[in-house]
Design an enzyme around this catalytic site. Structure first.
Site, PDB file in Angstrom:
ATOM      1  N   ASN A  11      63.400  95.160   0.798  1.00  0.00           N
ATOM      2  CA  ASN A  11      63.441  95.486   2.223  1.00  0.00           C
ATOM      3  C   ASN A  11      62.780  96.846   2.414  1.00  0.00           C
ATOM      4  OD1 ASN A  11      64.019  96.183   4.834  1.00  0.00           O
ATOM      5  ND2 ASN A  11      66.214  95.814   4.701  1.00  0.00           N
ATOM      6  N   PRO A  12      61.613  96.909   3.031  1.00  0.00           N
ATOM      7  CA  PRO A  12      60.889  98.175   3.155  1.00  0.00           C
ATOM      8  C   PRO A  12      61.646  99.244   3.938  1.00  0.00           C
ATOM      9  CG  PRO A  12      59.474  96.312   3.719  1.00  0.00           C
ATOM     10  CD  PRO A  12      60.876  95.789   3.631  1.00  0.00           C
ATOM     11  N   ASP A  69      73.178  96.286   0.893  1.00  0.00           N
ATOM     12  CA  ASP A  69      74.071  95.133   0.819  1.00  0.00           C
ATOM     13  C   ASP A  69      73.608  93.985   1.713  1.00  0.00           C
ATOM     14  OD1 ASP A  69      75.841  96.268  -1.033  1.00  0.00           O
ATOM     15  OD2 ASP A  69      76.898  97.365   0.530  1.00  0.00           O
ATOM     16  N   THR A  71      70.405  93.100   2.327  1.00  0.00           N
ATOM     17  CA  THR A  71      69.356  92.401   1.574  1.00  0.00           C
ATOM     18  C   THR A  71      69.985  91.570   0.463  1.00  0.00           C
ATOM     19  OG1 THR A  71      67.829  94.228   2.009  1.00  0.00           O
ATOM     20  CG2 THR A  71      67.229  92.698   0.253  1.00  0.00           C
ATOM     21  N   GLU A  74      71.463  88.308   1.750  1.00  0.00           N
ATOM     22  CA  GLU A  74      70.454  87.280   2.011  1.00  0.00           C
ATOM     23  C   GLU A  74      69.959  86.654   0.714  1.00  0.00           C
ATOM     24  OE1 GLU A  74      67.270  87.882   4.652  1.00  0.00           O
ATOM     25  OE2 GLU A  74      68.467  88.823   6.222  1.00  0.00           O
ATOM     26  N   SER A 215      88.441  92.080  -8.577  1.00  0.00           N
ATOM     27  CA  SER A 215      87.414  91.764  -9.571  1.00  0.00           C
ATOM     28  C   SER A 215      86.578  90.596  -9.100  1.00  0.00           C
ATOM     29  CB  SER A 215      88.070  91.422 -10.915  1.00  0.00           C
ATOM     30  OG  SER A 215      87.134  90.842 -11.796  1.00  0.00           O
ATOM     31  N   GLU A 276      76.681  92.053   7.311  1.00  0.00           N
ATOM     32  CA  GLU A 276      75.863  91.334   8.283  1.00  0.00           C
ATOM     33  C   GLU A 276      76.749  90.474   9.185  1.00  0.00           C
ATOM     34  OE1 GLU A 276      72.430  91.818   8.447  1.00  0.00           O
ATOM     35  OE2 GLU A 276      72.955  93.369   6.988  1.00  0.00           O
TER      36      GLU A 276
END
Length: 316
Positions: A11-12, A69, A71, A74, A215, A276
């Site tokens: 992700n840029p 997180d 990225t 996805e 965990s 997200e």
């Protein structure tokens, strides 16, 4: 180690756009470590999911998620629905990096790349919420909306501070919501809650002492919810969390473990999956044990933190 083929999905705009500056050096270091790597830069929401699914279909040995997180979520979503799932490597270049923190994956890109070149992987559980996958945490309530409401440009400019700025704005509007909760091995109950979290790891919004025994390899979620309370009590409990003090025995919290949890409400409650937007209630959360292999340190040591000696990572 044998040579391997990797697909790096990045992700840029993650974090402070570090990946833009470091990409040539990252690729060179991977190649020197015996990993032939090609890249895919994400352009829009859902792009990393499609790229990860394509990488699995093309038979890559490793898929590397470079970003935060969101990225990672996805990429996990793209891999989880495939019959063949490549090993998952992480370059934690986002703002919070909860999953990387929980597994001791180095924060600095050089260490994370070197870890990937060692190619040691361990199976981790993957959560599912109404058919949508998540690997770290799901939640509901107004405060859990922070991560997808903070503009990416603000996160790029001020990093973690962006969440605190948004949080101050949210607290004034915090209100309880009636929830009906059913969990395998626990039972059913109804109560008003300020927010709830369903965790697959021990790192929650950058805090790794809230659920210290969680965990990603035990086949169970850790459910924690904050009961209806006054603003004064909310700040008291929030202070304990921020200090890293134990809170699970506090009467204001409900905590249990289960591999299948159903949450319903008569109110509209938005869901957060790994930072997200994940739809709304009602929702069934179930666990897929050992569903994806993640590249981690074979010795179980953590070098995520910048200061101090090595810390033990969440044991896999």
């Amino acid at each position: 180690m044998a040579n391997a083929r990797a697909r790096l999905i990045y992700n840029p705009t993650s974090g402070r756009e570090e990946i833009r500056r470091k990409l040539p050096a990252i690729l060179q270091r991977l190649e020197k470590g015996g990993i032939e790597t090609s890249c895919h830069a994400t352009e829009c929401k859902g792009d990393a999911t499609n790229a990860a699914a394509e990488a699995a279909e093309r038979g890559f040995d490793i898929v590397i998620s470079a970003g935060g997180d969101g990225t990672l979520n996805e990429v996990v979503h793209g891999l989880s629905g495939q019959e063949y799932r490549p090993a998952l490597g992480l370059l934690p270049l986002g703002t919070t990096n909860d999953f990387a923190r929980a597994h001791g994956i180095p924060r600095h890109w050089e260490g994370a790349v070197d870890l990937i070149t060692q190619q040691y992987s361990s199976p981790v559980d993957v959560g599912r919420a109404n058919g949508r996958y998540f690997i770290n945490i799901a939640g509901g309530g107004s405060l859990t909306e922070l991560t997808y409401e903070v503009p990416s440009k603000l996160k790029t400019m001020v990093g973690q501070l962006a969440y605190y700025m948004k949080g101050i704005e949210k607290v004034a509007r915090l209100h309880p919501t009636p929830l009906k909760i059913s969990a395998d091995g626990v039972g059913e109950f109804e109560e008003e809650f300020m927010l709830f979290l369903i965790a697959n790891s021990n790192s929650v919004a950058g805090f790794d002492r809230l659920l210290p025994d969680a965990s990603t390899s035990d086949g169970l979620f850790d459910f924690i919810a904050l009961r209806k309370c006054s603003l004064t009590e909310f700040f008291r409990l929030a202070t304990l969390v921020m200090r890293g003090e134990p809170v699970l025995e506090e009467s204001g919290f409900v905590h249990f473990r289960s591999n299948r949890i159903q949450v319903e409400s008569d109110s509209r409650v938005q869901l957060n999956l790994d930072g997200e937007f994940g739809g709304t209630l009602p929702c069934v959360f179930d666990l897929l044990p050992g569903h994806i292999r993640v590249i981690v340190d074979e010795k179980g040591e953590s070098s995520y933190r910048k200061n101090g000696g090595p810390n033990r990572a969440l044991m896999l």
